[in-house]
Design a protein around this motif. Sequence first.
Motif, PDB file in Angstrom:
ATOM      1  N   LYS A 170       0.811  -1.225   0.000  1.00 52.77           N
ATOM      2  CA  LYS A 170       0.000   0.000   0.000  1.00 52.77           C
ATOM      3  C   LYS A 170       0.842   1.272   0.000  1.00 52.77           C
ATOM      4  O   LYS A 170       0.296   2.369  -0.112  1.00 52.77           O
ATOM      5  N   THR A 171       2.154   1.152   0.166  1.00 58.70           N
ATOM      6  CA  THR A 171       3.059   2.297   0.091  1.00 58.70           C
ATOM      7  C   THR A 171       4.216   1.921  -0.822  1.00 58.70           C
ATOM      8  O   THR A 171       4.489   0.729  -1.038  1.00 58.70           O
ATOM      9  N   SER A 172       4.905   2.919  -1.362  1.00 58.78           N
ATOM     10  CA  SER A 172       6.029   2.622  -2.254  1.00 58.78           C
ATOM     11  C   SER A 172       7.135   1.880  -1.511  1.00 58.78           C
ATOM     12  O   SER A 172       7.750   0.951  -2.055  1.00 58.78           O
ATOM     13  N   SER A 173       7.389   2.245  -0.239  1.00 55.45           N
ATOM     14  CA  SER A 173       8.437   1.556   0.524  1.00 55.45           C
ATOM     15  C   SER A 173       8.024   0.120   0.838  1.00 55.45           C
ATOM     16  O   SER A 173       8.866  -0.792   0.849  1.00 55.45           O
ATOM     17  N   SER A 174       6.741  -0.109   1.082  1.00 50.26           N
ATOM     18  CA  SER A 174       6.266  -1.466   1.348  1.00 50.26           C
ATOM     19  C   SER A 174       6.372  -2.328   0.094  1.00 50.26           C
ATOM     20  O   SER A 174       6.784  -3.496   0.176  1.00 50.26           O
ATOM     21  N   ILE A 175       6.023  -1.799  -1.041  1.00 48.37           N
ATOM     22  CA  ILE A 175       6.116  -2.555  -2.293  1.00 48.37           C
ATOM     23  C   ILE A 175       7.560  -2.976  -2.544  1.00 48.37           C
ATOM     24  O   ILE A 175       7.844  -4.125  -2.899  1.00 48.37           O
ATOM     25  N   ARG A 176       8.510  -2.047  -2.323  1.00 48.81           N
ATOM     26  CA  ARG A 176       9.928  -2.397  -2.506  1.00 48.81           C
ATOM     27  C   ARG A 176      10.352  -3.460  -1.497  1.00 48.81           C
ATOM     28  O   ARG A 176      11.052  -4.412  -1.834  1.00 48.81           O
ATOM     29  N   ALA A 177       9.945  -3.288  -0.230  1.00 50.97           N
ATOM     30  CA  ALA A 177      10.349  -4.220   0.820  1.00 50.97           C
ATOM     31  C   ALA A 177       9.792  -5.618   0.560  1.00 50.97           C
ATOM     32  O   ALA A 177      10.502  -6.628   0.711  1.00 50.97           O
ATOM     33  N   LEU A 178       8.544  -5.710   0.153  1.00 52.09           N
ATOM     34  CA  LEU A 178       7.925  -7.009  -0.096  1.00 52.09           C
ATOM     35  C   LEU A 178       8.536  -7.677  -1.327  1.00 52.09           C
ATOM     36  O   LEU A 178       8.757  -8.897  -1.339  1.00 52.09           O
ATOM     37  N   ASN A 179       8.832  -6.892  -2.358  1.00 55.57           N
ATOM     38  CA  ASN A 179       9.537  -7.451  -3.513  1.00 55.57           C
ATOM     39  C   ASN A 179      10.890  -8.008  -3.095  1.00 55.57           C
ATOM     40  O   ASN A 179      11.329  -9.061  -3.580  1.00 55.57           O
ATOM     41  N   GLY A 180      11.560  -7.311  -2.162  1.00 58.64           N
ATOM     42  CA  GLY A 180      12.849  -7.783  -1.662  1.00 58.64           C
ATOM     43  C   GLY A 180      12.714  -9.077  -0.883  1.00 58.64           C
ATOM     44  O   GLY A 180      13.567  -9.977  -1.003  1.00 58.64           O
ATOM     45  N   LEU A 181      11.653  -9.206  -0.086  1.00 58.28           N
ATOM     46  CA  LEU A 181      11.434 -10.450   0.666  1.00 58.28           C
ATOM     47  C   LEU A 181      11.216 -11.625  -0.277  1.00 58.28           C
ATOM     48  O   LEU A 181      11.737 -12.726  -0.051  1.00 58.28           O
ATOM     49  N   PHE A 182      10.457 -11.402  -1.347  1.00 58.91           N
ATOM     50  CA  PHE A 182      10.258 -12.469  -2.328  1.00 58.91           C
ATOM     51  C   PHE A 182      11.573 -12.822  -3.017  1.00 58.91           C
ATOM     52  O   PHE A 182      11.897 -14.001  -3.199  1.00 58.91           O
ATOM     53  N   ALA A 183      12.342 -11.805  -3.391  1.00 55.29           N
ATOM     54  CA  ALA A 183      13.617 -12.054  -4.069  1.00 55.29           C
ATOM     55  C   ALA A 183      14.580 -12.832  -3.177  1.00 55.29           C
ATOM     56  O   ALA A 183      15.347 -13.672  -3.666  1.00 55.29           O
ATOM     57  N   ASP A 184      14.544 -12.562  -1.878  1.00 52.07           N
ATOM     58  CA  ASP A 184      15.432 -13.246  -0.928  1.00 52.07           C
ATOM     59  C   ASP A 184      14.837 -14.547  -0.391  1.00 52.07           C
ATOM     60  O   ASP A 184      15.405 -15.167   0.508  1.00 52.07           O
ATOM     61  N   LYS A 185      13.680 -14.940  -0.939  1.00 52.57           N
ATOM     62  CA  LYS A 185      12.994 -16.182  -0.523  1.00 52.57           C
ATOM     63  C   LYS A 185      12.697 -16.190   0.973  1.00 52.57           C
ATOM     64  O   LYS A 185      12.857 -17.203   1.661  1.00 52.57           O
ATOM     65  N   ARG A 186      12.251 -15.041   1.479  1.00 57.40           N
ATOM     66  CA  ARG A 186      11.894 -14.930   2.897  1.00 57.40           C
ATOM     67  C   ARG A 186      10.383 -14.870   3.116  1.00 57.40           C
ATOM     68  O   ARG A 186       9.925 -14.504   4.195  1.00 57.40           O
ATOM     69  N   ILE A 187       9.632 -15.225   2.090  1.00 59.89           N
ATOM     70  CA  ILE A 187       8.180 -15.388   2.210  1.00 59.89           C
ATOM     71  C   ILE A 187       7.860 -16.830   1.867  1.00 59.89           C
ATOM     72  O   ILE A 187       8.176 -17.301   0.772  1.00 59.89           O
ATOM     73  N   SER A 188       7.262 -17.533   2.809  1.00 64.33           N
ATOM     74  CA  SER A 188       6.903 -18.934   2.591  1.00 64.33           C
ATOM     75  C   SER A 188       5.450 -19.023   2.154  1.00 64.33           C
ATOM     76  O   SER A 188       4.575 -18.396   2.762  1.00 64.33           O
ATOM     77  N   LYS A 189       5.208 -19.837   1.130  1.00 60.60           N
ATOM     78  CA  LYS A 189       3.854 -20.029   0.629  1.00 60.60           C
ATOM     79  C   LYS A 189       3.470 -21.504   0.752  1.00 60.60           C
ATOM     80  O   LYS A 189       4.292 -22.381   0.468  1.00 60.60           O
ATOM     81  N   GLU A 190       2.254 -21.737   1.184  1.00 59.31           N
ATOM     82  CA  GLU A 190       1.724 -23.100   1.218  1.00 59.31           C
ATOM     83  C   GLU A 190       0.443 -23.153   0.408  1.00 59.31           C
ATOM     84  O   GLU A 190      -0.447 -22.308   0.590  1.00 59.31           O
ATOM     85  N   TYR A 191       0.368 -24.137  -0.475  1.00 58.97           N
ATOM     86  CA  TYR A 191      -0.806 -24.348  -1.299  1.00 58.97           C
ATOM     87  C   TYR A 191      -1.450 -25.675  -0.917  1.00 58.97           C
ATOM     88  O   TYR A 191      -0.795 -26.574  -0.395  1.00 58.97           O
ATOM     89  N   PHE A 192      -2.742 -25.784  -1.206  1.00 61.24           N
ATOM     90  CA  PHE A 192      -3.408 -27.074  -1.166  1.00 61.24           C
ATOM     91  C   PHE A 192      -3.906 -27.387  -2.569  1.00 61.24           C
ATOM     92  O   PHE A 192      -4.457 -26.515  -3.260  1.00 61.24           O
ATOM     93  N   ALA A 193      -3.688 -28.630  -2.979  1.00 60.14           N
ATOM     94  CA  ALA A 193      -4.144 -29.084  -4.286  1.00 60.14           C
ATOM     95  C   ALA A 193      -4.838 -30.430  -4.125  1.00 60.14           C
ATOM     96  O   ALA A 193      -4.556 -31.178  -3.189  1.00 60.14           O
ATOM     97  N   VAL A 194      -5.742 -30.725  -5.034  1.00 62.66           N
ATOM     98  CA  VAL A 194      -6.325 -32.060  -5.118  1.00 62.66           C
ATOM     99  C   VAL A 194      -5.657 -32.753  -6.292  1.00 62.66           C
ATOM    100  O   VAL A 194      -5.836 -32.352  -7.445  1.00 62.66           O
ATOM    101  N   ALA A 195      -4.837 -33.759  -5.984  1.00 60.46           N
ATOM    102  CA  ALA A 195      -4.067 -34.461  -7.002  1.00 60.46           C
ATOM    103  C   ALA A 195      -4.689 -35.825  -7.284  1.00 60.46           C
ATOM    104  O   ALA A 195      -5.227 -36.480  -6.384  1.00 60.46           O
ATOM    105  N   ILE A 196      -4.589 -36.254  -8.527  1.00 61.43           N
ATOM    106  CA  ILE A 196      -5.208 -37.497  -8.989  1.00 61.43           C
ATOM    107  C   ILE A 196      -4.199 -38.649  -8.923  1.00 61.43           C
ATOM    108  O   ILE A 196      -3.030 -38.489  -9.277  1.00 61.43           O
TER     109      ILE A 196
END
Length: 285
Positions: free
Chosen positions: A147-173
């Motif tokens: 929501k702010t320019s500094s936050s957008i830069r900071a969050l992009n940096g966290l993704f680039a440094d792999k410091r945001i963990s994501k978990e998905y759920f899938a239904v696999a066959i």
Amino acid sequence: MNLTEIHNVPATIPTPLRIQEYGVGIFIGAQTKSALKKKLKKGLVSVNDETATTATMISGGECIRLSAPTEVGPEKKLVFPLKVLFEDDHLAVVHKPAGILVSGNRFKTIANALPQNLRPSPLPDGTRPQPVHRLDYPTTGTLLIGKTSSSIRALNGLFADKRISKEYFAVAIGNMDKEGIIVADVDGKRSESRYEVHHSVASERFSRLNLVAVRPATGRRHQIRRHLSGIGNPILGDKTYGTEGLILNGKGLYLHAHSLTFVHPFTHQEMVVTSELPIRFEKLF
């Protein structure tokens, strides 16, 4: 006519930055780094009334202006209610429904719906809210917003440094191991996903359906869909990577971005934001 956007840089910023780094997300007319770079090359950006270049440094206290030609006409607003999972002055997490793009040239996108669903940031560098990552058109779940320019830069940096963990759920066959690590190139780049089967049920049509938690260590396009398909367990409803004869039509893709885990770049609190499984997942198990 020319549309002029003005941004006043706070008197002090932590580190001097080139304008093409500092300016990401500041202006509606140039929300991405590549878009801002194009404006700079066209001479449409000025700093303290002097034409800026990609080498211009921002250290604090400057007045940045973006001028761009625009057509006269009423601004259209997308009325599309979103479920807000978390929000403060810096960032937000929203639930992305299936069947809508995160951003792009279409009018109906999550990006265009954000201003009507989120509070404007009162901070000095508050800007139009902007998604900082993507989810596929048919995928549901957690989407992180700056929501702010500094936050957008900071969050992009966290993704680039792999410091945001994501978990998905899938239904696999099909039959699959209880857990595993998939390492396979996606578009020529090394990619890794870890998975764990939470539930399995027999299926007359599909032999077996599995509720699988997937944690991608990398973020390639369609990575989870391609990885699960690659080990012989395509996601239910995946028309692109599914197996012929086992395509489920009319129910959508059974892939859900369940949670995001990261340290808030400004409050320094550990954030774990989740989006509940869609009812259609629960009905299968």
